[in-house]
Every structure is written in C-alpha cells, then in structure tokens.
Enzyme design. Structure first.
Site, PDB file in Angstrom:
ATOM      1  N   SER A 151       0.863  -1.193   0.000  1.00  0.00           N
ATOM      2  CA  SER A 151       0.000   0.000   0.000  1.00  0.00           C
ATOM      3  C   SER A 151       0.893   1.234   0.000  1.00  0.00           C
ATOM      4  O   SER A 151       2.076   1.140   0.349  1.00  0.00           O
ATOM      5  CB  SER A 151      -0.848  -0.003   1.281  1.00  0.00           C
ATOM      6  N   TYR A 166      -1.637  -1.622  10.445  1.00  0.00           N
ATOM      7  CA  TYR A 166      -1.757  -1.812   8.982  1.00  0.00           C
ATOM      8  C   TYR A 166      -0.520  -1.280   8.269  1.00  0.00           C
ATOM      9  O   TYR A 166       0.082  -1.968   7.438  1.00  0.00           O
ATOM     10  CB  TYR A 166      -3.016  -1.076   8.485  1.00  0.00           C
TER      11      TYR A 166
HETATM   12  P1  NAD Z   1     -11.308  -6.551  -0.325  1.00  0.00           P
HETATM   13  O1  NAD Z   1     -11.739  -6.560   1.105  1.00  0.00           O
HETATM   14  O2  NAD Z   1     -12.286  -6.155  -1.363  1.00  0.00           O
HETATM   15  O3  NAD Z   1     -10.672  -7.955  -0.708  1.00  0.00           O
HETATM   16  C1  NAD Z   1      -9.799  -8.625   0.157  1.00  0.00           C
HETATM   17  C2  NAD Z   1     -10.128 -10.116   0.167  1.00  0.00           C
HETATM   18  O4  NAD Z   1      -9.158 -10.765   1.012  1.00  0.00           O
HETATM   19  C3  NAD Z   1     -11.515 -10.426   0.746  1.00  0.00           C
HETATM   20  O5  NAD Z   1     -12.243 -11.250  -0.144  1.00  0.00           O
HETATM   21  C4  NAD Z   1     -11.198 -11.141   2.055  1.00  0.00           C
HETATM   22  O6  NAD Z   1     -12.158 -12.152   2.391  1.00  0.00           O
HETATM   23  C5  NAD Z   1      -9.840 -11.757   1.753  1.00  0.00           C
HETATM   24  N1  NAD Z   1      -9.099 -12.071   2.968  1.00  0.00           N
HETATM   25  C6  NAD Z   1      -8.921 -11.299   4.067  1.00  0.00           C
HETATM   26  N2  NAD Z   1      -8.207 -11.963   4.992  1.00  0.00           N
HETATM   27  C7  NAD Z   1      -7.930 -13.181   4.465  1.00  0.00           C
HETATM   28  C8  NAD Z   1      -7.240 -14.327   4.938  1.00  0.00           C
HETATM   29  N3  NAD Z   1      -6.697 -14.350   6.152  1.00  0.00           N
HETATM   30  N4  NAD Z   1      -7.165 -15.419   4.138  1.00  0.00           N
HETATM   31  C9  NAD Z   1      -7.724 -15.423   2.915  1.00  0.00           C
HETATM   32  N5  NAD Z   1      -8.398 -14.362   2.412  1.00  0.00           N
HETATM   33  C10 NAD Z   1      -8.498 -13.269   3.180  1.00  0.00           C
HETATM   34  O7  NAD Z   1     -10.047  -5.574  -0.360  1.00  0.00           O
HETATM   35  P2  NAD Z   1      -9.006  -5.133  -1.498  1.00  0.00           P
HETATM   36  O8  NAD Z   1      -8.979  -3.670  -1.441  1.00  0.00           O
HETATM   37  O9  NAD Z   1      -9.233  -5.833  -2.760  1.00  0.00           O
HETATM   38  O10 NAD Z   1      -7.663  -5.652  -0.778  1.00  0.00           O
HETATM   39  C11 NAD Z   1      -6.675  -6.417  -1.419  1.00  0.00           C
HETATM   40  C12 NAD Z   1      -5.315  -5.932  -0.945  1.00  0.00           C
HETATM   41  O11 NAD Z   1      -5.114  -4.597  -1.390  1.00  0.00           O
HETATM   42  C13 NAD Z   1      -5.124  -5.922   0.572  1.00  0.00           C
HETATM   43  O12 NAD Z   1      -3.855  -6.450   0.878  1.00  0.00           O
HETATM   44  C14 NAD Z   1      -5.161  -4.432   0.904  1.00  0.00           C
HETATM   45  O13 NAD Z   1      -4.413  -4.119   2.050  1.00  0.00           O
HETATM   46  C15 NAD Z   1      -4.556  -3.848  -0.338  1.00  0.00           C
HETATM   47  N6  NAD Z   1      -4.840  -2.437  -0.565  1.00  0.00           N
HETATM   48  C16 NAD Z   1      -6.107  -2.005  -0.781  1.00  0.00           C
HETATM   49  C17 NAD Z   1      -6.341  -0.661  -0.991  1.00  0.00           C
HETATM   50  C18 NAD Z   1      -7.729  -0.113  -1.227  1.00  0.00           C
HETATM   51  O14 NAD Z   1      -7.936   1.109  -1.155  1.00  0.00           O
HETATM   52  N7  NAD Z   1      -8.719  -0.933  -1.504  1.00  0.00           N
HETATM   53  C19 NAD Z   1      -5.281   0.256  -0.981  1.00  0.00           C
HETATM   54  C20 NAD Z   1      -3.997  -0.237  -0.752  1.00  0.00           C
HETATM   55  C21 NAD Z   1      -3.783  -1.574  -0.559  1.00  0.00           C
END
Ligand code: NAD
Length: 269
Positions: A151, A166
C-alpha cells in the site's frame, strides 16, 4: 480489463494462485488472468464469493478456476491449499499474494495485543506463508512471477492516523518482497510489490475503528481531489492491469520493484 488495453492471451497454459480472490483487487485480477488464458486458484476466507466466481470463470473457459476456502495466515491450510492447486492444475507459474485486512485502527496505547497481532498475522504472516509454500513449485518450473500487494500507507504515506498496525505490515511487505527478489533471482523467479492508493473495493468492511482514534488525528487540508489523475479512487481493474503486466513475460527484466499505483494521491500527502 481496462477498455483501452487490447485483449491478449498472455497466460495461456499458466497457473496462478490469487489470494483474497473473492473481492476487490484479487477478484478483478482473477477475472483478467482467466480471460487471458490462465488457470486460476481462488484463495479466500469467504468461500461463497469465490465459489460464485469459480462458476462464472468456469463458464467462460472450462475448468479454468478452482475455489479454495483458506485462511492465508494458517500454515497447515495454506500448505494443503497450494498442494491441491498444483495437483489440480499440474504446476504453478504466478503467485499474487494479495489477501489483506485493514484491521484495528486506533491510538497505539488503546490497541490490544490481539488487535495488533491480528493485522500482523493476516497481512504479514499470510504473505510469508503464501511465498513459503509456493516457492518450491515455482522453482520446479524453473521460473515464476510473484506479486505482493502492499500500500502507499506505511511507505509513502503516513497520515492515516491510527493505522499503525496496517501501515507496519505494508512497510514490512515491501522489505520482504525485496529480500525475496534477491534470494530468488538466480532461480528466475521475479518478485515485485505494488503500492495502491485508495481503490474502490470491500476493504472498509475489514476496518475496526477504536472510538478514541479522533483524539490522535492531526487535521490536514487536502488540495482539491485526493487523486489528481482521476475523479476519485482507482478501480480494481486498474490494479489488475498492473498485476497482469508484472505476472507476464512483458516484465521479464523487472524484479524487486516497488510500484505505486495511486493517481498521484501519495504525492499530495
Ligand atoms: P477486499 O476486502 O475487497 O478484498 C480482500 C479479500 O481478502 C476479501 O475477499 C477477504 O475475504 C480476503 N481475505 C482477508 N483476509 C484473508 C485471509 N486471512 N485469508 C484469505 N483471504 C483473506 O479488499 P481489497 O482492497 O481488494 O484488498 C486487497 C489488498 O489490497 C489488501 O492487501 C489491501 O491491504 C490492499 N490495498 C487495498 C487498498 C484499497 O484502497 N482498496 C489500498 C492499498 C492496498
């Protein structure tokens, strides 16, 4: 896939493990890679989401998707899930270590040890276990590509008050990716780490706000628009385009790279 990117078949005959595939960035990447010919193993905690996606993708191309209900921070279940994937598809080429949570947000002194440990365990230990159990299979292939989702928070942005667990995990993932890139280069396994800014996904569902968080906020006056390049947060498809590029042979000389994808958001903060 973004409409301006021509349809390709970059992943014909390749197999990818995508963690957090049930939602957001992982889901968009799974769809894009499957459309481009990949077999995709969909790892997620929330199995209803991945089994619906599995059905959808298998309609698109017969037997290209396999949903596996797994907690990436559980060593035994991860080892078994990777074993099942390799047995099912006959090998492994691409690993997208993407599952993550926002977790507990609050003043450090108010966070419990279990708040801290939960975020560290899911985001950081989960990434470690994903690499630990997949690397032997990539070595067997003689090459591979690993992409880790970090991130901008914890790397180029530190103004998300209360997000210390985080942000610590996201900084840790960058160091881990760079260590892994050097360690694995001689095996032709590339490791890159992406740093998204705000992307419209379901990630907010995983945020647990402590009521005292307001007490540590330092007011920041944002210039107009938090993402100067766009009208708002990025789309999961934008990130999927980057991940697919890093997974493909188009990025054959790129490893150990930390790539920001945030529409210039972190340049403002
Ligand atoms: P999201 O919540 O839409 O998807 C994340 C998925 O990960 C979910 O389906 C959840 O069930 C799954 N998950 C969570 N913990 C888990 C575990 N222990 N085992 C297996 N699956 C698990 O969120 P997203 O935004 O698509 O997130 C994906 C990645 O992107 C994450 O690492 C997040 O930190 C990172 N990220 C997101 C953003 C944002 O703004 N959305 C920004 C920077 C980084």
């Amino acid at each position: 896939m973004s409409p301006n990117i021509a349809k390709k078949q970059r992943f014909l005959g390749k197999t990818a493990i995508i963690t957090g595939a049930g939602s957001g960035i992982g889901r968009a990447t799974a769809i894009q890679m499957a459309k481009e010919g990949a077999n995709v193993a969909l790892f997620d905690l929330v199995n209803e989401r991945t089994s619906v996606l599995e059905q959808k993708l298998n309609k698109l191309r017969k037997d290209c998707a396999l949903a596996i209900d797994v907690d990436t921070s559980d060593a035994g279940r991860m080892e078994e899930a990777v074993r099942r994937t390799v047995e099912h598809f006959g090998g492994l080429d691409i690993v997208f270590a993407n599952a993550g949570i926002n977790g507990a947000v609050g003043p450090i002194e108010e966070l419990s040890l279990s708040d801290w440990e939960r975020t560290i365990t899911v985001n950081l230990t989960g990434t470690f276990l994903t690499l630990k159990y997949t690397i032997p299979h990539l070595k067997e292939k003689g090459k591979g590509s690993i992409i880790i989702t970090s991130s901008i928070n914890g790397n180029s942005r530190f103004a998300s008050f209360g997000w210390s667990p985080y942000s610590t995990t996201k900084a840790g993932q960058v160091a881990f990716a760079k260590m892994a890139a050097l360690e694995l280069a001689k095996f032709k396994i590339r490791v890159n780490v992406i740093c998204p800014g705000a992307i419209s996904t379901n990630i907010d569902e995983s945020t647990e706000f402590n009521e005292d968080v307001e007490s540590i906020v330092i007011p920041i006056e944002f210039p107009e628009g938090a993402q100067p390049l766009a009208d708002g947060p990025g789309k999961p498809d934008n990130v999927a385009d980057l991940v697919s590029f890093l997974a493909s042979d188009e990025s054959i000389h790129i490893t150990g790279a930390q790539i920001v994808i945030d529409g210039a958001e972190s340049l403002l903060s």
